[in-house]
Every structure is written in C-alpha cells, then in structure tokens.
Motif scaffolding. Sequence first.
Motif, mmCIF file in Angstrom:
data_model
loop_
_atom_site.group_PDB
_atom_site.id
_atom_site.type_symbol
_atom_site.label_atom_id
_atom_site.label_comp_id
_atom_site.label_asym_id
_atom_site.label_seq_id
_atom_site.Cartn_x
_atom_site.Cartn_y
_atom_site.Cartn_z
ATOM 1 N N SER A 269 12.546 6.429 5.485
ATOM 2 C CA SER A 269 11.549 5.748 6.313
ATOM 3 C C SER A 269 10.248 5.457 5.578
ATOM 4 O O SER A 269 9.237 5.158 6.215
ATOM 5 C CB SER A 269 11.250 6.583 7.567
ATOM 6 O OG SER A 269 10.726 7.857 7.226
ATOM 7 N N HIS A 270 10.250 5.550 4.242
ATOM 8 C CA HIS A 270 9.053 5.167 3.492
ATOM 9 C C HIS A 270 8.843 3.655 3.582
ATOM 10 O O HIS A 270 9.791 2.893 3.787
ATOM 11 C CB HIS A 270 9.186 5.582 2.028
ATOM 12 C CG HIS A 270 9.006 7.048 1.802
ATOM 13 N ND1 HIS A 270 7.772 7.639 1.731
ATOM 14 C CD2 HIS A 270 9.921 8.034 1.617
ATOM 15 C CE1 HIS A 270 7.926 8.941 1.522
ATOM 16 N NE2 HIS A 270 9.215 9.211 1.457
ATOM 17 N N ALA A 271 7.604 3.240 3.408
ATOM 18 C CA ALA A 271 7.281 1.808 3.448
ATOM 19 C C ALA A 271 8.077 1.041 2.388
ATOM 20 O O ALA A 271 8.612 -0.039 2.665
ATOM 21 C CB ALA A 271 5.781 1.603 3.238
ATOM 22 N N TYR A 272 8.170 1.610 1.176
ATOM 23 C CA TYR A 272 8.871 0.899 0.107
ATOM 24 C C TYR A 272 10.355 0.765 0.412
ATOM 25 O O TYR A 272 10.991 -0.228 0.030
ATOM 26 C CB TYR A 272 8.659 1.602 -1.239
ATOM 27 C CG TYR A 272 9.493 2.850 -1.445
ATOM 28 C CD1 TYR A 272 10.764 2.776 -2.007
ATOM 29 C CD2 TYR A 272 9.006 4.101 -1.093
ATOM 30 C CE1 TYR A 272 11.536 3.920 -2.185
ATOM 31 C CE2 TYR A 272 9.758 5.238 -1.275
ATOM 32 C CZ TYR A 272 11.022 5.152 -1.811
ATOM 33 O OH TYR A 272 11.780 6.283 -1.994
ATOM 34 N N GLN A 273 10.940 1.730 1.120
ATOM 35 C CA GLN A 273 12.358 1.645 1.481
ATOM 36 C C GLN A 273 12.585 0.570 2.542
ATOM 37 O O GLN A 273 13.561 -0.190 2.466
ATOM 38 C CB GLN A 273 12.840 3.014 1.983
ATOM 39 C CG GLN A 273 12.913 4.052 0.877
ATOM 40 C CD GLN A 273 13.130 5.458 1.403
ATOM 41 O OE1 GLN A 273 12.564 5.845 2.423
ATOM 42 N NE2 GLN A 273 13.943 6.237 0.700
ATOM 43 N N ASN A 274 11.678 0.505 3.516
ATOM 44 C CA ASN A 274 11.787 -0.548 4.529
ATOM 45 C C ASN A 274 11.587 -1.930 3.897
ATOM 46 O O ASN A 274 12.271 -2.891 4.264
ATOM 47 C CB ASN A 274 10.745 -0.310 5.624
ATOM 48 C CG ASN A 274 11.037 0.935 6.439
ATOM 49 O OD1 ASN A 274 12.198 1.333 6.582
ATOM 50 N ND2 ASN A 274 10.007 1.569 6.966
#
Length: 333
Positions: A269-274
């Motif tokens: 759920s990290h920003a970079y993963q999204n």
Amino acid sequence: MIFALLVVVFAISWGLTRFLRRYALSRSLMDIPNERSAHSVPTPRGGGVSIVVAFLFALPVLTLLELLPLPVLIALSGAGMLIAAIGFADDHGHIAARWRLLGHFIAAGWALFWLNGLAPIELLGVSLTPGWLGGVVGAIYLVWMLNLYNFMDGIDGLASAEAISVCLGMCLVYWVGGVVELVWAPLVLAGAVAGFLCWNFPPARIFMGDAGSGFLGIILGAMALQAAWSKPELIWSWLILLGVFIVDATWTLVRRLIRGDKVYQAHSSHAYQNAARRWGHKKVTISVAVINVAFLLPLSILVVHGHLNVVAGIFVAYAPLVCLAYLFKAGRS
C-alpha cells in the motif's frame, strides 16, 4: 587511482550479481508472486549481496589512500556487515521480527559509537548539543532508515536508483559546500549500486533482497551522521534528498498504525506501489530519480549554503511529497 577503484567496484558488483543470479536459479531461491507482489513472474532474489561485497572491498582501500578515516571505516563496515548478515539469513529462511530488530539496534549502536554519536544540530540559528539523548535519537533514526529502505524496495530498480541519485547528489552538495573530503564513500557506493542496477533495472532479472536494502539504508543513514560532524547543515541536505523514501514510508506506516494494521506484516500500500500498478515500474523508478535530481538536490544545495533555512527547506521539500503520498493513497487498505 579513484577512477580505477570505481571501475573495479562496478565490475565486482556486476559480476557478482551475475553469479548470484545463477546461484539463486540453481537453488530455486525465487521470489514467488502473490497478491501483494509488484511482479508477475518468479524472480531470483538476494542480488544485493553484490553491493555489500563491492562496497566493503573499497572501504579499506579508501582508508589506505587516506580518503576515509579509520573510525568511519570501522563504523560502516561493522554495522553494514551485521545488517547484511541478518538480511541474508532472513532472505534464506526466516528470523523473528524481535530478533531482527535487536540486531538492527546493535548495528546502530556500533555505528554511533565509532562515529562519536550524534553531532550538534543547527536549527534556526541555534546549536543543540544532543548528549545522551542524541544517542537514542540517532539509534532510532538509523533503525528507521534501514527498515524504510527495506519497505521501499518493492519495485524494479527503485531502491538502486534512489541510492545512486542520492549519493551522486550528495557528492555535488559536498563539492559546492567545501567538504570534498566526504565525497569518496558515497561515490564508491554509487558505483557498487550501479553494477547491480544493470541487472535490476526494469524489468528486473534479480531482486536486491533484505541483505542489500537494509545495508543501503544503514550505510546512507550513517554517512549522513558522519557528514554532520563536518558541517551541521549537511544532515538536513541528506534528509531532503532522501525525502521520497522518508515521506512515503513514514506516511504509510502512520496510516497503517492509525488503522490498527499489523505493521510488521507484508503489504503493498505504499504510494510508489500504487503508482507502479498504474504506470509501471520503469516510469515510477525514473520519476523518483528525476524528483531527486531536479527538485530535491537544488533544495539541498540551498540549505547547505544558508540561502534557505532548515525548516523552510524541509517544508518545501516534503510538502509536495506528502501531497503525492496522499494522492496515491499511501497506507490505505
């Protein structure tokens, strides 16, 4: 001599990554995709060991060339080897979180001891001498740095691109700040990571693993503490340049804590993963490097030159990154 050392470090890292990839394939040491994964095919892991070996090979050479003080060599080597060993063991099996955390604090304590603790901090024109409290703050900082780097190593090439852009950026900050003697360790680390990135750039043919990501986290954190003894403003330059990782990891952790999640469990759920799910690994990795060079690096230089005070520099750097973390739903289930 330095150019030759950089070539050797790059070659060691490149060649050892190639060997580790073959070794992982032969032993089925694979990262198998699951519902939290950012990749879709089984991929070898543990390639970050090549960064560890190449960098630790170079440190004594820098000391022999009188380019790195002996206490800094001992601090970086000891802490880095312990974290890499814990990560390597965890990559090949499983170590309980409490024992990993204990090892992390031991490594942080080792680094702080040889670096003479936390340097006096310059904040709004006031010099603060941390004392024993600085040791506690410094240990928490180093442990968070190595863990957040592990959290942020979740898509192809991101952790590598971050390390290279931050290290080379700080070399420029050191140069314009008149402390060229600090350039050599981050320069060599950038060379070691570059050799690995040849195999890790999207689409990755091998992953870094905990041994490499944790090692990078504590080494970058320790080099920031070392720099503060030469010029107090430099630690803020480091924190600004590392802003993408610090903001994304911290924002995500806080959101998950508030929600009552088990923060030690794996998630995506990290920003970079999204962002990677929307635009792909390569675009996100390159975008982070561009943010570091085009936005955060100039702010780091302004802070170290005194043209921008620390509080304003951190705010200007972090505010847009917090907005991005919010927009990309960092930490949301």
